[in-house]
Design a protein around this motif. Structure first.
Motif, PDB file in Angstrom:
ATOM      1  N   ASP A 256       0.844  -1.187   0.000  1.00 34.19           N
ATOM      2  CA  ASP A 256       0.000   0.000   0.000  1.00 34.19           C
ATOM      3  C   ASP A 256       0.881   1.240   0.000  1.00 34.19           C
ATOM      4  O   ASP A 256       1.887   1.286   0.706  1.00 34.19           O
ATOM      5  CB  ASP A 256      -0.897   0.026   1.248  1.00 34.19           C
ATOM      6  CG  ASP A 256      -2.340  -0.307   0.918  1.00 34.19           C
ATOM      7  OD1 ASP A 256      -2.908   0.344   0.021  1.00 34.19           O
ATOM      8  OD2 ASP A 256      -2.885  -1.205   1.563  1.00 34.19           O
ATOM      9  N   MET A 257       0.480   2.216  -0.774  1.00 35.45           N
ATOM     10  CA  MET A 257       1.290   3.417  -0.944  1.00 35.45           C
ATOM     11  C   MET A 257       0.548   4.636  -0.396  1.00 35.45           C
ATOM     12  O   MET A 257      -0.641   4.794  -0.630  1.00 35.45           O
ATOM     13  CB  MET A 257       1.535   3.591  -2.436  1.00 35.45           C
ATOM     14  CG  MET A 257       2.663   4.501  -2.801  1.00 35.45           C
ATOM     15  SD  MET A 257       2.835   4.522  -4.615  1.00 35.45           S
ATOM     16  CE  MET A 257       4.547   4.028  -4.819  1.00 35.45           C
TER      17      MET A 257
ATOM     18  N   ARG B 266      -2.082  13.526  -1.467  1.00 44.40           N
ATOM     19  CA  ARG B 266      -3.155  12.670  -1.963  1.00 44.40           C
ATOM     20  C   ARG B 266      -3.787  11.895  -0.800  1.00 44.40           C
ATOM     21  O   ARG B 266      -5.000  11.879  -0.634  1.00 44.40           O
ATOM     22  CB  ARG B 266      -2.582  11.700  -3.000  1.00 44.40           C
ATOM     23  CG  ARG B 266      -3.568  10.716  -3.559  1.00 44.40           C
ATOM     24  CD  ARG B 266      -4.603  11.395  -4.436  1.00 44.40           C
ATOM     25  NE  ARG B 266      -5.633  10.462  -4.865  1.00 44.40           N
ATOM     26  CZ  ARG B 266      -6.878  10.801  -5.185  1.00 44.40           C
ATOM     27  NH1 ARG B 266      -7.247  12.048  -5.130  1.00 44.40           N
ATOM     28  NH2 ARG B 266      -7.754   9.894  -5.560  1.00 44.40           N
ATOM     29  N   HIS B 267      -2.931  11.265  -0.009  1.00 41.80           N
ATOM     30  CA  HIS B 267      -3.419  10.477   1.125  1.00 41.80           C
ATOM     31  C   HIS B 267      -3.202  11.179   2.462  1.00 41.80           C
ATOM     32  O   HIS B 267      -3.766  10.772   3.461  1.00 41.80           O
ATOM     33  CB  HIS B 267      -2.710   9.114   1.180  1.00 41.80           C
ATOM     34  CG  HIS B 267      -2.914   8.286  -0.033  1.00 41.80           C
ATOM     35  ND1 HIS B 267      -1.998   8.224  -1.050  1.00 41.80           N
ATOM     36  CD2 HIS B 267      -3.943   7.483  -0.408  1.00 41.80           C
ATOM     37  CE1 HIS B 267      -2.447   7.403  -1.995  1.00 41.80           C
ATOM     38  NE2 HIS B 267      -3.608   6.943  -1.637  1.00 41.80           N
TER      39      HIS B 267
ATOM     40  N   ASP C  10      -4.747  -5.771   5.538  1.00 43.32           N
ATOM     41  CA  ASP C  10      -4.912  -6.622   4.357  1.00 43.32           C
ATOM     42  C   ASP C  10      -4.430  -8.048   4.634  1.00 43.32           C
ATOM     43  O   ASP C  10      -4.997  -9.008   4.124  1.00 43.32           O
ATOM     44  CB  ASP C  10      -4.148  -6.037   3.163  1.00 43.32           C
ATOM     45  CG  ASP C  10      -4.870  -4.837   2.557  1.00 43.32           C
ATOM     46  OD1 ASP C  10      -6.105  -4.776   2.647  1.00 43.32           O
ATOM     47  OD2 ASP C  10      -4.189  -3.965   1.996  1.00 43.32           O
TER      48      ASP C  10
ATOM     49  N   ALA D  96      -7.031  -9.575   6.844  1.00 45.88           N
ATOM     50  CA  ALA D  96      -8.264  -9.842   6.099  1.00 45.88           C
ATOM     51  C   ALA D  96      -8.197 -11.168   5.338  1.00 45.88           C
ATOM     52  O   ALA D  96      -9.203 -11.640   4.826  1.00 45.88           O
ATOM     53  CB  ALA D  96      -8.567  -8.695   5.136  1.00 45.88           C
TER      54      ALA D  96
ATOM     55  N   MET E 167     -13.448 -12.429   4.024  1.00 46.13           N
ATOM     56  CA  MET E 167     -13.146 -11.219   4.796  1.00 46.13           C
ATOM     57  C   MET E 167     -12.492 -10.178   3.914  1.00 46.13           C
ATOM     58  O   MET E 167     -11.803 -10.494   2.946  1.00 46.13           O
ATOM     59  CB  MET E 167     -12.255 -11.552   5.996  1.00 46.13           C
ATOM     60  CG  MET E 167     -12.099 -10.407   6.981  1.00 46.13           C
ATOM     61  SD  MET E 167     -11.619 -10.989   8.632  1.00 46.13           S
ATOM     62  CE  MET E 167     -13.216 -11.523   9.253  1.00 46.13           C
ATOM     63  N   THR E 168     -12.709  -8.909   4.279  1.00 42.24           N
ATOM     64  CA  THR E 168     -11.979  -7.810   3.659  1.00 42.24           C
ATOM     65  C   THR E 168     -11.827  -6.734   4.720  1.00 42.24           C
ATOM     66  O   THR E 168     -12.257  -6.916   5.856  1.00 42.24           O
ATOM     67  CB  THR E 168     -12.708  -7.271   2.408  1.00 42.24           C
ATOM     68  OG1 THR E 168     -11.851  -6.362   1.715  1.00 42.24           O
ATOM     69  CG2 THR E 168     -14.008  -6.559   2.783  1.00 42.24           C
ATOM     70  N   ASP E 169     -11.152  -5.630   4.368  1.00 40.36           N
ATOM     71  CA  ASP E 169     -11.121  -4.531   5.323  1.00 40.36           C
ATOM     72  C   ASP E 169     -11.746  -3.306   4.674  1.00 40.36           C
ATOM     73  O   ASP E 169     -11.763  -3.144   3.457  1.00 40.36           O
ATOM     74  CB  ASP E 169      -9.695  -4.243   5.809  1.00 40.36           C
ATOM     75  CG  ASP E 169      -8.837  -3.571   4.753  1.00 40.36           C
ATOM     76  OD1 ASP E 169      -8.830  -4.060   3.603  1.00 40.36           O
ATOM     77  OD2 ASP E 169      -8.190  -2.557   5.053  1.00 40.36           O
TER      78      ASP E 169
ATOM     79  N   ASP F 204     -11.776   1.390   1.194  1.00 41.90           N
ATOM     80  CA  ASP F 204     -12.242   2.340   0.178  1.00 41.90           C
ATOM     81  C   ASP F 204     -13.633   2.886   0.460  1.00 41.90           C
ATOM     82  O   ASP F 204     -14.112   3.767  -0.260  1.00 41.90           O
ATOM     83  CB  ASP F 204     -12.251   1.673  -1.213  1.00 41.90           C
ATOM     84  CG  ASP F 204     -10.849   1.364  -1.702  1.00 41.90           C
ATOM     85  OD1 ASP F 204      -9.892   1.907  -1.123  1.00 41.90           O
ATOM     86  OD2 ASP F 204     -10.709   0.590  -2.652  1.00 41.90           O
TER      87      ASP F 204
ATOM     88  N   TRP G 209     -13.646   5.730  -2.344  1.00 34.86           N
ATOM     89  CA  TRP G 209     -12.339   6.220  -2.751  1.00 34.86           C
ATOM     90  C   TRP G 209     -12.073   5.928  -4.218  1.00 34.86           C
ATOM     91  O   TRP G 209     -12.300   4.823  -4.695  1.00 34.86           O
ATOM     92  CB  TRP G 209     -11.273   5.547  -1.888  1.00 34.86           C
ATOM     93  CG  TRP G 209      -9.887   5.873  -2.299  1.00 34.86           C
ATOM     94  CD1 TRP G 209      -9.063   5.136  -3.108  1.00 34.86           C
ATOM     95  CD2 TRP G 209      -9.137   7.020  -1.932  1.00 34.86           C
ATOM     96  NE1 TRP G 209      -7.862   5.770  -3.263  1.00 34.86           N
ATOM     97  CE2 TRP G 209      -7.874   6.923  -2.555  1.00 34.86           C
ATOM     98  CE3 TRP G 209      -9.416   8.134  -1.132  1.00 34.86           C
ATOM     99  CZ2 TRP G 209      -6.885   7.895  -2.400  1.00 34.86           C
ATOM    100  CZ3 TRP G 209      -8.431   9.101  -0.980  1.00 34.86           C
ATOM    101  CH2 TRP G 209      -7.186   8.969  -1.601  1.00 34.86           C
ATOM    102  N   GLU G 210     -11.587   6.911  -4.942  1.00 31.46           N
ATOM    103  CA  GLU G 210     -11.229   6.733  -6.348  1.00 31.46           C
ATOM    104  C   GLU G 210      -9.817   7.300  -6.526  1.00 31.46           C
ATOM    105  O   GLU G 210      -9.569   8.472  -6.249  1.00 31.46           O
ATOM    106  CB  GLU G 210     -12.254   7.468  -7.219  1.00 31.46           C
ATOM    107  CG  GLU G 210     -11.867   7.616  -8.679  1.00 31.46           C
ATOM    108  CD  GLU G 210     -11.596   6.284  -9.354  1.00 31.46           C
ATOM    109  OE1 GLU G 210     -10.504   6.127  -9.919  1.00 31.46           O
ATOM    110  OE2 GLU G 210     -12.470   5.399  -9.294  1.00 31.46           O
ATOM    111  N   SER G 211      -8.911   6.435  -6.979  1.00 32.96           N
ATOM    112  CA  SER G 211      -7.491   6.811  -6.988  1.00 32.96           C
ATOM    113  C   SER G 211      -7.124   7.922  -7.961  1.00 32.96           C
ATOM    114  O   SER G 211      -6.165   8.637  -7.735  1.00 32.96           O
ATOM    115  CB  SER G 211      -6.625   5.590  -7.321  1.00 32.96           C
ATOM    116  OG  SER G 211      -6.431   4.818  -6.165  1.00 32.96           O
ATOM    117  N   PHE G 212      -7.826   8.053  -9.070  1.00 37.15           N
ATOM    118  CA  PHE G 212      -7.344   8.990 -10.095  1.00 37.15           C
ATOM    119  C   PHE G 212      -8.274  10.157 -10.368  1.00 37.15           C
ATOM    120  O   PHE G 212      -8.177  10.791 -11.393  1.00 37.15           O
ATOM    121  CB  PHE G 212      -7.023   8.235 -11.391  1.00 37.15           C
ATOM    122  CG  PHE G 212      -5.870   7.298 -11.217  1.00 37.15           C
ATOM    123  CD1 PHE G 212      -4.576   7.787 -11.158  1.00 37.15           C
ATOM    124  CD2 PHE G 212      -6.079   5.943 -11.071  1.00 37.15           C
ATOM    125  CE1 PHE G 212      -3.511   6.933 -10.968  1.00 37.15           C
ATOM    126  CE2 PHE G 212      -5.016   5.084 -10.885  1.00 37.15           C
ATOM    127  CZ  PHE G 212      -3.728   5.581 -10.834  1.00 37.15           C
TER     128      PHE G 212
END
Lengths: 321, 321
Positions: B55-56, B61-62, B84, B87, B221-223, B226, B317-320
């Motif tokens: 993960d970056m 941005r973040h 992650d 998860a 499972m997930t976390d 987004d 969340w949308e990265s671009f």
């Protein structure tokens, strides 16, 4: 043929959105392990140890579109990381990619990058198993590699060299730096010197050499990433030994000499300080393992010499200059 | 107390150079495994599978220095990655850090960042085992995590949910988004709402919950990274099921309601689309595992509903963009 340049055509990352960017990467570098929160995979060898490393390529710092292609950049990112895994005597088993890029980047650039990664991980029978994409002001490629170290032999640590051992190397030394110098010079590059440029764009490294060296009794290993003298110095320092390199074994070959003549530069500088060849350099008790050649010897003392003298060039890569 | 801001004092990365930068990181986050070409370590469980994720975090941005500290940023990077790994029902065992920063960045910023990473990996009995530092126009923090999945139970994949199962969650949902909204508003933040800000600066995640869930019979499972609806939709889609969330179980608590009132915003938006809580959300055949609560049910069909209706908010969340 020398290929350079990044595609400027087609839809951008911002236009297609994150979902399509990830889809393009996964199409170009497919893996059934990719697509979940994290990738889960079985090491190649039961009860093996895990190996991990990471390397980052930043636009304007490590590469520019004038001198490479996204495809070669992807390949180079893999080689950099896998060389670090091989330098432990281990086998790369997977890679993950974190990528930051401006929203204005054409999707085609990312697609080519992923294709390059796929091309190189495929040579190692590995897969790109996961990643993260995000926008950012620069193209930043952060690849991490996971490897597997089987058996009970120790890994090839920097600290494993002992006086009396032989220094061995696999792969060209100085090629990458010479290739970059040729590109930077703006000179018309003769076809005969293309191998140097190609070595800069994507260093050559035969998969499995680190594994072979460990099996054949190598005692320490690193890769030539920051410059030969600098990297060998780290090995010598960690092992508390002196390493004497043989000029006869390192002497610039015809290609390096021709490039030096063309650019009016001393090719020895590329050999001793160039780095980025990701050549494996190590030490061993016995003969050089298959694919390796002898380039020096380990003695009591400290530092790095060439033919028992101070090296003519000693600097190397510095991250924050 | 809310801490924000990055140190502007002391020597910069360019002034001290790469060697000192690496030394500062290794002092703040020490590991005997660090310092070689790659780190070599033994999985926590014999014959376990390997888990990898990355993960970056990109400046501007973040995160921005106005809203966090390098210490919390380091902690957050670890939580993101380890969530992650959790998860998948696995145990994080190590992290590697690739860091790009302008040469003008004070060394103290990197030192605090590394201290934050150390603080969080320590909670998981893990170590920062390797990394790469380089200059770049922006601060970019690229962390990768390696985990270990023991035993023969399958990992908790997105595709494992089945109709008739229960949807469970561990951790707060909507807190991170509410905290960021409070910081962005510029409003005077009442002490009572500090937990929301702290959740944005570093999400809370109790180590080992994913492992427990897998042992207790969780199926997928997930976390929540987004946005809840978006992340649950990915799980529903991969599993070919419909997930119906219970509004009573997700209803904004007192803190979220107070923040919503203060800012004139609907706290349900934070709950349903906020993300970055890294809350574990999964499905299970039986009762909710210890530390988890029931938040919905799995049915035949597709998509995500709340009380059998379309969710009021669905973006994320949308990265671009």
């Amino acid at each position: 043929m020398i290929r350079t340049g990044f595609s400027a055509a087609g839809p951008t990352l911002a236009e297609v959105g994150e979902y399509e960017v990830i889809r393009a990467i996964r199409q170009a570098a497919p893996s059934a392990l990719n697509g979940d929160d994290a990738a889960v995979f079985t090491p190649s060898v039961p009860n093996s140890r895990v190996v991990a490393t990471t390397d980052m390529l930043v636009e304007g710092r490590h590469f520019t579109p004038e001198f490479t292609t996204p495809f070669d950049l992807g390949r180079k990112a893999v080689v950099q990381n896998f060389a670090d895994v091989e330098a432990m005597g281990a086998r790369p088993i997977a890679a993950v990619l974190a990528l930051s890029a401006p929203g204005s980047t054409p999707l085609e650039v990312v697609r080519e990058l992923a294709a390059g990664i796929q091309s190189k991980v495929g040579e190692y029978s590995c897969e790109l198993v996961g990643g993260d994409v995000t926008s950012g002001e620069q193209l930043v490629l952060s690849l991490s590699a996971i490897g597997s170290l089987g058996g009970s032999l120790p890994p090839l640590r920097l600290a494993g060299a002992r006086a009396g051992q032989r220094v061995v190397a696999h792969g060209n030394i100085g090629y990458s730096a010479a290739g970059l110098a040729l590109l930077q010079s703006g000179a018309q590059i003769p076809t005969a010197l293309y191998p140097l440029v190609h070595a800069y764009q994507c260093p050559q490294l035969t998969p499995g050499r680190g594994l072979i060296a460990r099996a054949a009794g190598a005692t320490a290993m690193t890769d030539n990433s920051d410059g030969l003298v600098r990297d060998v110095s780290a090995l010598a320092s960690q092992s508390n030994v002196l390493i004497d390199l043989y000029s006869a074994a390192l002497a610039p070959d015809e290609l390096l000499c021709a490039a030096g003549e063309l650019l009016g530069e001393d090719p020895w500088a590329w050999v001793l300080t160039g780095g980025e060849d990701h050549t494996l350099v190590g030490t061993t008790e016995g003969d050089a393992p298959v694919g390796f050649r002898t380039i020096g010897s380990v003695r009591k003392g400290s530092g790095v010499l060439v033919d028992a003298l101070e090296p003519a060039y000693t600097d190397g890569w510095e991250s924050f200059l």
